[in-house]
Design a protein around this motif. Structure first.
Motif, PDB file in Angstrom:
ATOM      1  N   LEU A 168      42.302  20.612  52.728  1.00  0.00           N
ATOM      2  CA  LEU A 168      41.744  21.658  53.594  1.00  0.00           C
ATOM      3  C   LEU A 168      41.043  22.719  52.762  1.00  0.00           C
ATOM      4  CD1 LEU A 168      44.692  22.017  56.089  1.00  0.00           C
ATOM      5  CD2 LEU A 168      42.485  20.928  56.454  1.00  0.00           C
ATOM      6  N   PRO A 169      40.180  23.469  53.371  1.00  0.00           N
ATOM      7  CA  PRO A 169      39.466  24.517  52.623  1.00  0.00           C
ATOM      8  C   PRO A 169      40.417  25.540  52.014  1.00  0.00           C
ATOM      9  CG  PRO A 169      38.534  24.256  54.829  1.00  0.00           C
ATOM     10  CD  PRO A 169      39.732  23.381  54.770  1.00  0.00           C
ATOM     11  N   HIS A 170      41.514  25.804  52.700  1.00  0.00           N
ATOM     12  CA  HIS A 170      42.484  26.747  52.148  1.00  0.00           C
ATOM     13  C   HIS A 170      43.788  25.982  51.953  1.00  0.00           C
ATOM     14  CE1 HIS A 170      39.805  30.066  53.272  1.00  0.00           C
ATOM     15  NE2 HIS A 170      39.613  29.373  54.392  1.00  0.00           N
ATOM     16  N   HIS A 171      44.362  26.135  50.778  1.00  0.00           N
ATOM     17  CA  HIS A 171      45.563  25.350  50.513  1.00  0.00           C
ATOM     18  C   HIS A 171      46.372  26.029  49.421  1.00  0.00           C
ATOM     19  CE1 HIS A 171      47.566  22.144  48.056  1.00  0.00           C
ATOM     20  NE2 HIS A 171      48.170  22.047  49.231  1.00  0.00           N
ATOM     21  N   ALA A 172      47.691  25.928  49.542  1.00  0.00           N
ATOM     22  CA  ALA A 172      48.548  26.431  48.477  1.00  0.00           C
ATOM     23  C   ALA A 172      49.877  25.707  48.571  1.00  0.00           C
ATOM     24  CB  ALA A 172      48.749  27.936  48.610  1.00  0.00           C
ATOM     25  N   ALA A 173      50.620  25.698  47.487  1.00  0.00           N
ATOM     26  CA  ALA A 173      51.905  25.004  47.481  1.00  0.00           C
ATOM     27  C   ALA A 173      52.847  25.674  46.495  1.00  0.00           C
ATOM     28  CB  ALA A 173      51.710  23.529  47.118  1.00  0.00           C
ATOM     29  N   ALA A 174      54.151  25.487  46.744  1.00  0.00           N
ATOM     30  CA  ALA A 174      55.157  26.000  45.819  1.00  0.00           C
ATOM     31  C   ALA A 174      56.450  25.262  46.118  1.00  0.00           C
ATOM     32  CB  ALA A 174      55.340  27.502  46.005  1.00  0.00           C
ATOM     33  N   SER A 175      57.402  25.360  45.219  1.00  0.00           N
ATOM     34  CA  SER A 175      58.694  24.784  45.565  1.00  0.00           C
ATOM     35  C   SER A 175      59.707  25.905  45.617  1.00  0.00           C
ATOM     36  CB  SER A 175      59.062  23.676  44.575  1.00  0.00           C
ATOM     37  OG  SER A 175      59.858  24.202  43.554  1.00  0.00           O
ATOM     38  N   VAL A 176      60.575  25.821  46.617  1.00  0.00           N
ATOM     39  CA  VAL A 176      61.518  26.921  46.863  1.00  0.00           C
ATOM     40  C   VAL A 176      62.915  26.345  47.001  1.00  0.00           C
ATOM     41  CG1 VAL A 176      59.759  28.259  48.042  1.00  0.00           C
ATOM     42  CG2 VAL A 176      61.273  26.786  49.357  1.00  0.00           C
ATOM     43  N   THR A 177      63.884  27.232  46.990  1.00  0.00           N
ATOM     44  CA  THR A 177      65.267  26.771  47.091  1.00  0.00           C
ATOM     45  C   THR A 177      65.741  26.698  48.535  1.00  0.00           C
ATOM     46  OG1 THR A 177      65.833  29.057  46.621  1.00  0.00           O
ATOM     47  CG2 THR A 177      66.073  27.483  44.816  1.00  0.00           C
ATOM     48  N   ALA A 178      65.046  27.370  49.424  1.00  0.00           N
ATOM     49  CA  ALA A 178      65.487  27.381  50.815  1.00  0.00           C
ATOM     50  C   ALA A 178      65.379  25.991  51.425  1.00  0.00           C
ATOM     51  CB  ALA A 178      64.640  28.377  51.604  1.00  0.00           C
ATOM     52  N   GLU A 179      66.178  25.755  52.477  1.00  0.00           N
ATOM     53  CA  GLU A 179      66.114  24.502  53.229  1.00  0.00           C
ATOM     54  C   GLU A 179      64.790  24.427  53.983  1.00  0.00           C
ATOM     55  OE1 GLU A 179      68.470  21.996  53.707  1.00  0.00           O
ATOM     56  OE2 GLU A 179      69.379  22.920  51.918  1.00  0.00           O
ATOM     57  N   PRO A 180      64.279  23.191  54.230  1.00  0.00           N
ATOM     58  CA  PRO A 180      63.047  23.063  55.018  1.00  0.00           C
ATOM     59  C   PRO A 180      63.118  23.807  56.345  1.00  0.00           C
ATOM     60  CG  PRO A 180      63.623  20.955  54.063  1.00  0.00           C
ATOM     61  CD  PRO A 180      64.745  21.897  53.697  1.00  0.00           C
ATOM     62  N   ALA A 181      64.233  23.650  57.060  1.00  0.00           N
ATOM     63  CA  ALA A 181      64.321  24.286  58.375  1.00  0.00           C
ATOM     64  C   ALA A 181      64.253  25.804  58.247  1.00  0.00           C
ATOM     65  CB  ALA A 181      65.607  23.872  59.078  1.00  0.00           C
ATOM     66  N   GLU A 182      64.849  26.329  57.162  1.00  0.00           N
ATOM     67  CA  GLU A 182      64.802  27.778  56.964  1.00  0.00           C
ATOM     68  C   GLU A 182      63.363  28.232  56.700  1.00  0.00           C
ATOM     69  OE1 GLU A 182      69.170  27.968  54.851  1.00  0.00           O
ATOM     70  OE2 GLU A 182      67.384  28.539  53.705  1.00  0.00           O
ATOM     71  N   VAL A 183      62.670  27.397  55.903  1.00  0.00           N
ATOM     72  CA  VAL A 183      61.281  27.758  55.584  1.00  0.00           C
ATOM     73  C   VAL A 183      60.441  27.828  56.867  1.00  0.00           C
ATOM     74  CG1 VAL A 183      59.164  26.971  54.469  1.00  0.00           C
ATOM     75  CG2 VAL A 183      61.346  26.824  53.263  1.00  0.00           C
ATOM     76  N   THR A 184      60.574  26.794  57.714  1.00  0.00           N
ATOM     77  CA  THR A 184      59.738  26.789  58.909  1.00  0.00           C
ATOM     78  C   THR A 184      60.158  27.887  59.881  1.00  0.00           C
ATOM     79  OG1 THR A 184      61.147  25.038  59.757  1.00  0.00           O
ATOM     80  CG2 THR A 184      59.019  24.377  58.821  1.00  0.00           C
ATOM     81  N   ALA A 185      61.462  28.144  59.947  1.00  0.00           N
ATOM     82  CA  ALA A 185      61.902  29.219  60.843  1.00  0.00           C
ATOM     83  C   ALA A 185      61.308  30.545  60.381  1.00  0.00           C
ATOM     84  CB  ALA A 185      63.421  29.285  60.878  1.00  0.00           C
ATOM     85  N   ALA A 186      61.363  30.762  59.062  1.00  0.00           N
ATOM     86  CA  ALA A 186      60.812  32.018  58.539  1.00  0.00           C
ATOM     87  C   ALA A 186      59.307  32.076  58.797  1.00  0.00           C
ATOM     88  CB  ALA A 186      61.097  32.121  57.043  1.00  0.00           C
ATOM     89  N   ALA A 187      58.655  30.921  58.634  1.00  0.00           N
ATOM     90  CA  ALA A 187      57.205  30.900  58.840  1.00  0.00           C
ATOM     91  C   ALA A 187      56.876  31.250  60.282  1.00  0.00           C
ATOM     92  CB  ALA A 187      56.639  29.530  58.487  1.00  0.00           C
ATOM     93  N   ARG A 188      57.684  30.719  61.201  1.00  0.00           N
ATOM     94  CA  ARG A 188      57.390  31.005  62.608  1.00  0.00           C
ATOM     95  C   ARG A 188      57.587  32.482  62.922  1.00  0.00           C
ATOM     96  NH1 ARG A 188      59.243  26.532  66.848  1.00  0.00           N
ATOM     97  NH2 ARG A 188      57.971  27.858  68.177  1.00  0.00           N
ATOM     98  N   ARG A 189      58.613  33.060  62.271  1.00  0.00           N
ATOM     99  CA  ARG A 189      58.784  34.508  62.486  1.00  0.00           C
ATOM    100  C   ARG A 189      57.559  35.261  61.976  1.00  0.00           C
ATOM    101  NH1 ARG A 189      64.000  33.490  61.137  1.00  0.00           N
ATOM    102  NH2 ARG A 189      63.749  34.095  58.951  1.00  0.00           N
ATOM    103  N   LEU A 190      57.061  34.773  60.858  1.00  0.00           N
ATOM    104  CA  LEU A 190      55.910  35.422  60.234  1.00  0.00           C
ATOM    105  C   LEU A 190      54.662  35.293  61.104  1.00  0.00           C
ATOM    106  CD1 LEU A 190      55.252  36.687  57.487  1.00  0.00           C
ATOM    107  CD2 LEU A 190      54.474  34.435  56.775  1.00  0.00           C
ATOM    108  N   LEU A 191      54.569  34.147  61.772  1.00  0.00           N
ATOM    109  CA  LEU A 191      53.350  33.861  62.520  1.00  0.00           C
ATOM    110  C   LEU A 191      53.446  34.394  63.939  1.00  0.00           C
ATOM    111  CD1 LEU A 191      52.837  30.256  61.169  1.00  0.00           C
ATOM    112  CD2 LEU A 191      51.329  32.180  60.762  1.00  0.00           C
ATOM    113  N   ARG A 192      53.980  35.580  64.063  1.00  0.00           N
ATOM    114  CA  ARG A 192      54.023  36.165  65.398  1.00  0.00           C
ATOM    115  C   ARG A 192      52.579  36.457  65.840  1.00  0.00           C
ATOM    116  NH1 ARG A 192      57.344  40.642  64.735  1.00  0.00           N
ATOM    117  NH2 ARG A 192      58.962  39.168  64.204  1.00  0.00           N
ATOM    118  N   GLY A 193      52.297  36.187  67.086  1.00  0.00           N
ATOM    119  CA  GLY A 193      50.925  36.363  67.552  1.00  0.00           C
ATOM    120  C   GLY A 193      50.121  35.083  67.442  1.00  0.00           C
TER     121      GLY A 193
END
Ligand code: HEM
Lengths: 309, 549
Positions: free
Chosen positions: B124-149
């Motif tokens: 994709l034109p915009h892309h980034a990646a990293a590895s984290v210690t959080a669980e996948p479900a935690e990551v997506t839950a946090a992302a959804r909180r972030l993507l309010r609106g």
């Protein structure tokens, strides 16, 4: 309402000074253009405001480092001079406003000057965000020509407004027209640059897609402002002339320009039409300039504020 | 750009069809827009009947060869020409044809879920990646909180990766639709105003002259809409009490002001008794007309659009009877208001038409508000009435008023002069108060100056709807050009035990659907937040975000 002739004289001096400074900046951009082989621009110029976001950059220059440095230096000096010119130019408008105690865009000379200032300021704002100083020649050349013509052929002494123009709408309608015209001038310059770049004749310009995007973004800022200027003009016409729209030549050509820019946006939203779109943008600018000069000077209509002959 | 052909194959087919449809109709719209611009140009460059019929005639006289053709093509009346109407009607048909399906699509799209996360986000034109210690479900839950609106959808892929797809900027399309519909409304309301509106001009003498909006005949010129027959105009009367013009020392006008009295519909007792604010029905109310300050009455607006002078002459006939007349003369020089005109008199007490036709008088010539004589030639040096004078011919005989031919009020019928039935009996310059005596003892005195004001009355029942449409055009345009339709995806994939385990690879991708420019900063910010929480960079490139153009 008397005219303060001292301030008016200082304003004229500033005007002349600004033209000279812009002219020097234009010459330096010429040097930059000639010396900087295959370079987009002097990257030092965009340190601020880029938000860490790198636009597409060109491959490093293949010229000798000497000429590259010369180009960079010339470009940097040109931009500094442009900033200086814009300040003197702004002072010229401000002094005239003070001299006549009204908005400084009441006749064609003042209007032309204000448009050029809007264009230069737009240009400087864009320079802070994009590394495109290589386009300088294309922006400053029309500015210098316009200022020179306005300052000689169309020069009008500082004077109060005629009764038809004494309305707060002059501050709204004409201001919007000035801003839109200034921004569209830069957009048109970028499109001219794009057309030359993609025809392979001007490798030293910024990359084609940068120019295309610049033209598009300037146009989508200016287009609603232009729309607003036309609507405000119609509201004013309703109060002043008894109808909001009467196909007066100035109104008509303003609408034609609007339609051409609408065409630009449609063309640009059509895949594979980038060059066509750029041509339309240039045509839009041509119509704007035509409206400014030809319609004011040659065709007679209600918009007889030109204050010339 | 979306680089996973297999799972979006049907999508590709659909979008191809859509593109094709969009392309074809867009191209039509483009061509029609171009034609509209081109077609309007002659309307601006050639003189138009609707604006200035005299200029058209002048042009036709100067260009006798091309003019008949231009005239037949409607080039002197572009904005009522059939071909011009054809262009914009076609454009609006194409617009409707384009808007209806788009509106339906939009309505359907409002309920649709955001597009599933593409397999390969790095394309994709915009892309980034990293590895984290959080669980996948935690990551997506946090992302959804972030993507309010944002509109978001979460999914779990067979591999165990959690994904969030998010989309935002639906208002762009809404704004675009509003914009185009408002354009339609603008055209329709404009047309309604043209059908049911009218515009008329009338000259009224200052110092008590009156005008009542009683019908076509009250006007000097009248342009009705097709549905206006002049019988049911808004009732009102205007009385011109005084007119003041101020000038700069160089003669440039500074201000014009007309002090008027007016009676509107209420004053005529159309409403219940006592509805008139001023008290008794028929009361005059005072108002001031200035340039840029019309009088707005119910449906009609009254504008001050011009002014000029009416020299007043008193004629004393040989039998001692006197007649006084002041009628508007028109300015021939707009800066000095040097004016020309004709003031006409019937001999008093003559009932026999034959006799009357021998002894009618006309005073024609020039009027100067501030006289300046070059020898005996009169001109004007200032527009204010500082030192008025006239240079007149007095003509006697048959004015031709009963010939049935229309006459200009600013001149005499030249054919009468040529046929010798109207004869010049005097030519003289008169200062204010001076007089001349004709051979038969008739005395003509220049004894005053009145100002006249030209008023325009306009009525457009649809204009507030035009304004509303225009504002919707502007609002829709603003939304459509400033809002960006953009997508954001997150994939959080667990690293298997075999690969070391215990960590999650988070990838984010972004795509702006219309214009990539400007999405970068927002994406960078969002990506940094989603990828936060683990200092260890993946693939040696931490939140240094790859961005392709
Ligand atoms: C009276 C004629 C028309 C005028 C003046 C006009 C004007 C405009 C303008 C100014 C825009 C830019 C605003 C935006 O991007 O949302 C636009 C966008 C658009 N117009 Fe029109 N339009 C006209 C007719 C049509 C027709 C007939 C179609 C059907 C093909 C159409 C389809 C579109 C589409 C799809 C866009 C969005 C482009 C994008 O996403 O940037 N327009 N129009």
């Amino acid at each position: 309402m008397t005219v303060n002739t001292t301030l008016a004289t200082y304003s004229d001096w500033c005007y002349a000074g600004a033209v000279i400074v812009y002219l020097l900046a234009l010459l330096l951009h010429g040097v930059q253009f000639a010396a900087g082989r295959r370079r987009a621009a002097a990257p030092e110029l965009v340190a601020a405001g880029g938000g860490g976001q790198a636009s597409t950059t060109n491959p490093p220059g293949d010229g000798t480092s000497g000429t590259r440095d010369a180009a960079a230096t010339a470009g940097r000096m040109a931009v500094s001079l442009t900033v200086l010119g814009a300040m003197i130019h702004g002072a010229s408008l401000l002094l005239r406003a003070l001299a006549v105690q009204r908005v400084p865009w009441g006749n064609m000379y003042e209007f032309g000057s204000a448009i050029c200032l809007a264009a230069v300021v737009t240009w400087l704002v864009l320079l802070r965000r994009h590394r495109v100083s290589g386009l300088g020649v294309f922006v400053l050349l029309p500015v210098v020509i316009l200022l020179f013509t306005s300052g000689t052929l169309l020069y009008t002494k500082a004077a109060p407004l005629q009764p038809a123009l004494r309305s707060y709408w002059i501050a709204i309608h004409v201001f919007a027209a000035v801003i839109a015209s200034g921004v569209l001038l830069v957009a048109g310059a970028a499109s001219v640059g794009y057309l030359m770049r993609t025809s392979g004749r001007a490798e030293r310009l910024p990359a084609a897609d940068v120019l295309d995007r610049l033209a598009y973004r300037a146009t989508i800022v200016a287009f609603p402002v232009w729309t607003f200027a036309i609507i405000a003009g119609a509201i004013w016409a309703e109060t002043a002339w008894g109808r909001y729209w009467g196909w007066d030549p100035k109104e008509t050509v303003a609408l034609v320009a609007w339609v051409v820019y609408a065409g630009y946006l449609h063309a640009r939203a059509t895949a594979g039409w980038r060059r066509g779109a750029a041509w339309i943008n240039v045509a839009g600018l041509a119509v704007m300039i035509f409206n400014l000069f030809f319609v004011n000077l040659v065709v007679s209509g209600f918009h007889s504020y030109a204050g010339v002959g | 750009m979306n680089g996973s052909p297999n799972d979006v194959l049907s999508g590709v087919v659909a979008s191809l069809r859509n593109t094709w449809r969009g392309l074809t109709s867009m191209r039509t719209a483009l061509i029609l827009l171009f034609l509209l611009a081109l077609g309007a140009l002659p309307g601006a460059l050639l003189p138009q009947y609707s604006l200035n019929a005299a200029a058209v005639q002048r042009y036709q006289a100067e260009h006798p060869t091309i003019s008949p053709l231009l005239d037949r093509l409607g080039f002197f009346d572009v904005f009522s020409a059939v071909w011009f109407a054809a262009i914009y009607l076609l454009l609006f048909v194409s617009l409707v044809g384009c808007l209806v399906p788009r509106s339906l699509d939009y309505a359907r799209g409002l309920r649709a879920r955001p597009v599933a996360t593409p397999r390969n986000l790095s394309r994709l034109p915009h892309h980034a990646a990293a590895s984290v210690t959080a669980e996948p479900a935690e990551v997506t839950a946090a992302a959804r909180r972030l993507l309010r609106g944002w509109r978001t959808a979460e999914a779990v892929e067979p591999s165990g990766a959690h994904t969030v797809s998010a989309e935002r900027g639906y208002l762009r399309e809404a704004g675009n639709l509003v914009f185009h519909f408002a354009l339609l409304a603008l055209l329709v309301t404009f047309a309604v105003g043209k059908l049911y509106g009218y515009e008329g001009q009338v000259i009224v003498l200052a110092g008590g002259g009156q005008f009542c909006n009683s019908g076509l005949l009250a006007y000097d010129s009248f342009k009705p809409g097709i549905r206006v027959d002049g019988t049911r105009l808004d009732p009102f009367c205007v009385r011109m009490d005084g007119f003041t013009a101020e000038y700069e020392p160089n003669g440039q006008p500074r201000s014009f002001q007309a002090d008027i009295g007016y009676q509107d519909a209420a004053a005529f007792g159309a409403g219940p008794a006592g509805a008139t604010v001023g008290g008794a029905a028929g009361a005059w109310r005072a108002a001031t007309l200035r340039v840029n300050h019309p009088l707005r009455l119910g449906g009609a607006r009254v504008y001050l659009i011009g002014h000029g002078y009416a020299p007043r002459f008193t004629v004393t006939f040989p039998d001692g009877q006197q007649r006084t007349s002041a009628i508007q003369w028109r300015s021939v020089d707009t800066t000095t208001l040097l004016s020309e005109g004709a003031t006409k008199f019937d001999p008093p007490g003559v009932t026999d038409p034959e006799q009357r036709r021998q002894r009618q008088l006309a005073i024609t010539g020039l009027f100067a508000p501030t006289a300046f004589f070059d020898g005996a030639v009169l001109s004007s040096s200032f527009p204010a009435p500082r030192d008025p004078a006239v240079a007149i011919d007095v003509l006697r005989g048959d004015l031709g008023t009963e010939s049935g031919r229309g006459q200009s009020i600013f001149g005499v019928d030249q054919s009468m002069v040529e046929s010798g039935r109207l004869v010049r009996v005097a030519r003289q310059n008169l200062l204010l108060g001076e007089q001349l005596t004709l051979d038969d003892g008739t005395v003509v005195r220049f004894d005053g100056v009145q100002q006249w004001v030209s008023l325009q009355v306009s009525h457009d029942p649809a204009q507030q709807w035009v304004l509303l449409s225009a504002l919707c055009v502007l609002a829709g345009l603003g939304a459509s050009l400033s809002i960006r339709r953009r997508r954001f995806w997150v994939r959080a994939a667990p690293i298997t035990e075999a690969e070391g385990g215990g960590r999650t690879v988070v990838e984010v991708g972004g795509l702006a659907r219309t214009d990539q420019a400007g999405y970068g900063e927002e994406f960078t910010r969002l990506a940094a937040l989603v990828l936060r929480g683990d200092p260890e960079p993946s693939r040696g490139r931490p939140a240094a975000l790859a961005r392709k153009e």
